[in-house]
Each structure stands twice: as structure tokens, then as C-alpha cells.
Design an enzyme around this catalytic site. Structure first.
Site, PDB file in Angstrom:
ATOM      1  N   HIS A 392     -52.991 -59.432 -35.448  1.00  0.00           N
ATOM      2  CA  HIS A 392     -52.048 -59.805 -36.148  1.00  0.00           C
ATOM      3  C   HIS A 392     -51.278 -60.150 -36.597  1.00  0.00           C
ATOM      4  O   HIS A 392     -50.072 -60.371 -36.477  1.00  0.00           O
ATOM      5  CB  HIS A 392     -51.651 -60.406 -34.603  1.00  0.00           C
ATOM      6  CG  HIS A 392     -51.804 -61.532 -34.126  1.00  0.00           C
ATOM      7  ND1 HIS A 392     -52.530 -62.259 -35.044  1.00  0.00           N
ATOM      8  CD2 HIS A 392     -50.295 -62.103 -33.423  1.00  0.00           C
ATOM      9  CE1 HIS A 392     -52.757 -63.440 -33.861  1.00  0.00           C
ATOM     10  NE2 HIS A 392     -51.541 -63.269 -33.399  1.00  0.00           N
ATOM     11  N   LYS A 468     -35.932 -68.265 -40.490  1.00  0.00           N
ATOM     12  CA  LYS A 468     -36.283 -69.024 -39.352  1.00  0.00           C
ATOM     13  C   LYS A 468     -35.567 -69.775 -38.338  1.00  0.00           C
ATOM     14  O   LYS A 468     -34.892 -70.774 -38.783  1.00  0.00           O
ATOM     15  CB  LYS A 468     -37.291 -69.833 -40.149  1.00  0.00           C
ATOM     16  CG  LYS A 468     -37.906 -68.960 -40.780  1.00  0.00           C
ATOM     17  CD  LYS A 468     -39.401 -69.377 -41.603  1.00  0.00           C
ATOM     18  CE  LYS A 468     -40.077 -70.266 -40.029  1.00  0.00           C
ATOM     19  NZ  LYS A 468     -41.245 -69.070 -39.280  1.00  0.00           N
TER      20      LYS A 468
END
Lengths: 469, 133
Positions: A392, A468
């Protein structure tokens, strides 16, 4: 700190096994997909001990698996995959993790790298304003209880009804963005309160919205099927079910810890708390987890809507395209069927920090800012060897504290600017904690899943604009 | 210092100590509240908490999880806990703090990982706590 070594036997250069004889109570072997070098990194924490613990859980089928990006988690290692018989096995909230349906969504655009690079500053600021990040910034929707129920039951399909998604979006989302069996009534008031204003928000930590470009096409035929070409601008969205999902996990780890004695289950670690899948407790968790997973798909869909609006403002008069290639979870449990030992088994697959990799389906592997991300395609080997699962991401290798010590905001910005990356972050602290040096080498991780036959690399992406929390 | 932050690869690890069980619980709450890095300070707030758990460790983790959920859902930060009842498996407490604008850190959960409440002897009480970020 190096943990005690487990007796690992190399089955292939990228697959290692700990036999069930290694510790009392193991019901199946534990297997790790890794090169010798990555395995050495994995052995530095308690990932393998946790994997062995998973191999002791009732009803586990086949193997307890760790992906090459595995690291120590809670109960299960992050990068862990385990399948349990639906009739005789358990379901464990720790095998899905606290961020239920954390996942990745990739959109392709009609814009080029050069066009995005020329507008990077404006695009970064516009995206940062459009997609709430950090903790405490609400999304544009604050859902009344009945509206939240509809999202929990309907997932991305509900966003379509509300005008924030297209049919094409749903067609390119795992499970069409909606898990069957979701029951909003199983989601606690605390979970609802934590999630009611968080639809369309990114959160903090390693979650991001990233505008990038296709640096290299690695499989031209597969890339063409996905509508990807070199130098094309793309958008990656990485987030999950936010506070709602975190609270569902907390609620059910607590509930199962209290209920386990009644099922005669004893465990070496409370974070492995579980209940028989077929039991009232197991089904209640599965229904609540499905509701949280639906919330996450709705969340990523809402963020995609905000991203499209932001692109329309920055590239006024141009159709940026922004069509969805795929949206896939890496923290989830799903009921699937596999051949195990020549027998067809219906199992509940736990993927914690592991991405579904069905043959022909896109598999999205996010890097961190400044490092590459990968688009893979699931390969037949995944069905035989990993319950249709792949890695992942790169996985952390350095603590946040150490990353803050070793990276400075100014140094990091300069380094990223030199690579042509613009970063808009809500906090200086969050920026340094997520510095690329804190992560493992994503190229090495992807190389393992490719060599092991779990997935094939289709394209390598590089970031241009990172937003972010 | 009643709590201190230790190194952890991906999350937050705290070492909490206290002369009594109540001190341990209170200082653990302060540790979690500080780790959330609350921003801004508004009106004073109080919340009541009642819990039962299987043992002392679960009681502490469940208490902190309850406080975390309240802090995030209501955007409040609690720095004080007054216990009207606190035994191995039960507690009743009043949490006191202030409303806040938001938090600098997104703590997902207080985990049972490494938590082991031990004490009662002359050495006081202690446990590690790991918070999932």
C-alpha cells in the site's frame, strides 16, 4: 532495536515463511513478501511477532501475510493480510485498523506536466483553500442525522444523488463506492459527532492531495487502458473515514475485548480483539465498518469534487478532464472467495495497509511528497498467493521525532523546490514529520510485489503540487 | 514530570507515572490532551464520564478514549479530571477544560498497545501509552 529473529525459510527470493511449528498456537504459516534487504528492515520492529500472533487467530485460512512495506502496527502489522472462514473464523477490528477504508483515488487530467507546473503556486493555494486539512477545519457539508445516515448507507452513491459524483466515478470505484450491509444504527453517537462536519476533509498525518505527472510509462498497453500517458498531469487523493472511522474502531475494539471471554477466545494482545464473524458482535462490527467505509468513499468523492472545482477556477475556460481512474481501499475487510488448498473457501479478508489487487484492476501505491507513486495492475498471482492483495505504500522507517530532528522546513522546501515540487502544508511540524527521508524506498517495495507476481507496474508518477494537513 | 514522550516510529508513545491511580489517570489525560496540541482557548467546560471495564488497564485506555472522543467531537481540551469514584474496574469523573478552535495533531485513537497499568506499591503507578496518529 532488533527484535528476536524468527525462523524464516526462503520459498523464493521474495517470499519467506515462518512455519506453524515456530510457536505454539499458530494455525497456519506466516509469510512475508520481501527481499532479504527489506526483510531486514521488517525484522527491526515487532511486525513478525504480530504476524505470528495473527496466525493464531481462530478460523484463519491459508497464511498470515505481510507485504514488503510492513511495519509494526496495533495487533496486526501494518501491511498485513489475513483471511478467516466466514462460518468458523473471526473478524478483528485491529485487522482493518483505526482508519477504516483509508485509501487512494487517482484522477487523470487533460493537462500536461508543463501546464500544471506553470500554475503550481496558484493551484497549490487554491487546493489548500478548497480541501480542508488538519484538525478542526470543517467541510462544506455539515450533515443532519438523517443525511449522515444516508451517506453511511449509500457511500459514494449518495454523493451521486447529491450531485457531487458522476456514474463514471462510481464505475471506477472499488465496490462502486458502497459496501452492502452497512448499518448506520451500528455507528455510535461519538462516531457520528466526530464525523458530522468532516465529509470532504483530508485530515493530517500522511494524508494528502497531490497533483503530479506520469514520469514513466512502464506497461504501455495497461497505461493505455487506464488512459495514462507520459507527461500527463494526474491527481492523487489519500485519506479515509476521518474521526468517524477512528471511533468505530475504538468502540468495537473495546466491545470485543469485553465480549471475547464469552466466546472462549484468549489472545496475546488486546489490539487483536475479535469475535466470531457470524456472531452478533462480529456482524455488528462488520455493519459498522461497512458504514465507515462508505463514509470514506463519500469523503474521497467529495474531495474529488472540490479538486475539480479548484482546477476549474485555476484553469478557467479549459476542461481539465479529471476523470477517475480508480479509487481503492487499503484498510478494509471484505467477504470474498478463494481456492485454498484445492478447496473453495468463503472468507472475510482483512487488509490493513494492503491494497486489493484483483487481476486487471488498478492498484494505487502512494509515495510521500518528493518521492514517486506507482500505478500498478493486479496480477493473477495475487489470487493464488495473497488473497487478491498487494502493498500500500513505502511504509515509515523513521520516527516523527527523528524526522523533525533531521529535516528542516527551509531545507525540505528547498529540496522539494529543486525537484520542482510545491508544497502547501497546514503545519510546519506536519511537513517535516512527513519528509521523504522518513519513508522506505517505494521502488524496492513495488519491485517485490511485481517479482512475486501480485501486481505489474503500469506507471510511475512524480509530484508537482502537494497539499497536506 | 508525570508524563514524557518517548520515541516511536509512526505514532506517539508516552510514559506516564503517578503516585496514585488517580494521579496516573489525570496525568495520562494531560498527556493525551497535550499531544493533541489544542489551538486557541475559549470558555471553560466540564463533562461527566462514567465507565466500567474488565481491568485497570482497560479502564485507563477506555477513559482516555472517551475523553479523546469528547475533545474531538466538541472541540474542547481537558486538563483536569476529578474522580468521585475510581477503582480497578469503575470510574466516575468530571473533566474540566476549555473550548478550543481545533487541534494541531490528529490523534486517531488511544490504543491498548503496550498499556499495562501497574502499581499500588511504594513505587507508585506507571504505564506506557501509544496514541495512533
Amino acid at each position: 532495536m532488533n527484535e528476536p529473529r524468527w525462523p524464516l525459510r526462503a520459498l523464493t527470493p521474495t517470499l519467506w515463511e515462518i512455519a506453524p511449528s515456530a510457536r505454539a498456537g499458530m494455525r497456519v504459516p506466516a509469510r512475508v513478501f520481501a527481499t532479504a534487504a527489506l526483510l531486514e528492515e521488517i525484522e527491526r520492529d515487532r511486525s513478525l511477532e504480530q504476524l505470528v500472533n495473527v496466525a493464531t487467530l481462530p478460523g484463519i485460512v491459508g497464511w498470515a501475510l505481510a507485504m514488503p512495506d510492513a511495519h509494526e502496527g496495533y495487533g496486526f502489522p501494518v501491511g498485513g493480510v489475513a483471511a478467516f472462514d466466514t462460518a468458523e473464523g473471526v473478524i478483528s477490528p485491529g485487522g482493518i485498523g483505526y482508519d477504516i477504508n483509508c485509501g487512494v483515488r487517482l484522477l487523470r487530467s487533460r493537462l500536461s506536466r508543463a501546464e500544471v507546473a506553470a500554475a503550481a503556486h496558484d493551484l497549490g493555494r487554491t487546493l489548500f483553500a478548497a480541501v480542508p486539512s488538519g484538525v478542526g477545519r470543517s467541510g462544506r457539508l455539515r450533515l443532519a442525522p438523517a443525511e449522515l445516515d444516508a451517506v453511511l448507507a449509500g457511500g459514494a452513491r449518495r454523493m451521486r444523488e447529491m450531485g457531487y459524483a458522476s456514474e463514471d466515478d462510481l464505475a471506477h470505484t472499488e465496490s462502486a463506492g458502497r459496501l452492502e450491509g452497512a448499518d448506520p444504527a451500528r455507528v455510535s453517537e461519538h462516531a457520528r459527532a466526530r464525523g458530522e462536519d468532516q465529509l470532504g476533509t483530508m485530515g493530517a498525518g500522511n494524508h494528502f492531495v497531490e497533483v503530479g505527472y506520469v514520469e514513466r510509462v512502464l506497461d504501455p498497453a495497461a497505461a493505455e487502458r487506464m488512459g495514462l500517458r507520459a507527461e500527463q498531469a494526474t491527481v492523487l487523493i489519500h485519506t479515509g473515514s476521518r474521526g468517524l472511522g477512528h471511533q468505530v474502531a475504538t468502540d468495537f475494539i473495546r466491545r470485543m475485548n469485553q465480549a471475547m471471554a464469552g466466546y472462549g477466545i484468549e489472545l496475546p494482545d488486546r489490539e487483536l480483539a475479535c469475535a466470531p464473524f457470524a456472531s452478533t458482535d462480529g456482524q455488528a462490527y462488520f455493519a459498522a465498518m461497512a458504514a465507515a467505509a462508505n463514509f470514506a468513499w463519500a469523503n474521497r468523492q467529495m474531495i474529488a469534487f472540490e479538486v475539480r472545482e479548484a482546477f476549474a477556477r485555476v484553469f478557467a475556460g479549459r476542461d481539465a478532464g479529471l476523470e477517475l481512474i480508480y479509487d481503492v481501499a487499503h484498510n478494509i475487510a471484505k467477504v470474498e472467495e478463494y481456492s485454498v488448498g484445492g478447496e473453495r473457501r468463503r472468507v472475510v479478508v482483512h487488509r490493513k495497509g494492503a491494497t486489493r489487487a484483483f487481476p486487471g484492476d488498478p492498484v494505487l501505491i502512494p509515495g510521500s511528497m518528493g518521492t514517486a507513486s506507482y500505478v500498478l495492475e493486479g496480477a493473477p498471482g495475487a489470487l493464488a498467493a495473497s488473497f487478491g492483495s498487494s502493498c500500500h505504500g513505502a511504509g515509515r522507517r523513521m520516527s516523527r521525532t527523528r524526522a523533525r530532528r533531521e529535516a528542516t522546513v527551509a531545507g525540505l522546501r528547498a529540496e522539494l523546490a529543486a525537484q520542482g515540487v510545491t508544497v502547501n502544508a497546514g503545519s510546519r511540524r506536519g511537513l517535516t514529520e512527513e519528509a521523504p527521508l522518513a519513508y522506505k524506498d517505494v521502488d524496492a517495495v513495488v519491485s517485490v510485489v511485481q517479482e512475486a507476481g501480485l501486481a505489474r507496474a503500469v506507471a510511475r508518477l512524480r509530484p508537482l503540487v502537494v497539499v497536506k494537513g | 514530570m508525570p508524563y514524557r514522550r518517548l520515541e516511536h516510529t509512526s505514532d506517539v508513545r508516552l510514559r506516564v507515572t503517578g503516585a496514585t491511580r488517580a494521579a496516573l489517570f489525570r496525568d495520562a489525560l494531560r498527556g493525551v490532551a497535550a499531544a493533541m496540541r489544542p489551538r486557541g482557548r475559549g470558555a471553560a467546560v466540564t463533562r461527566r464520564v462514567r465507565l466500567e471495564a474488565a481491568d485497570g488497564t482497560a479502564l485507563l485506555v477506555d477513559f482516555l478514549s472517551e475523553a479523546l472522543a469528547l475533545m474531538q467531537a466538541r472541540r474542547e481540551s481537558y486538563r483536569e479530571a476529578r474522580f468521585t469514584r475510581l477503582s480497578e474496574r469503575r470510574l466516575e469523573a468530571t473533566l474540566r477544560g476549555t473550548a478550543v478552535e481545533g487541534f494541531g495533531e490528529d490523534i486517531k485513537a488511544v490504543t491498548y498497545h503496550e498499556a499495562r497499568v501497574a502499581g499500588g506499591a511504594a513505587g507508585g503507578w506507571a504505564t506506557n501509552l501509544v496514541l495512533d496518529l
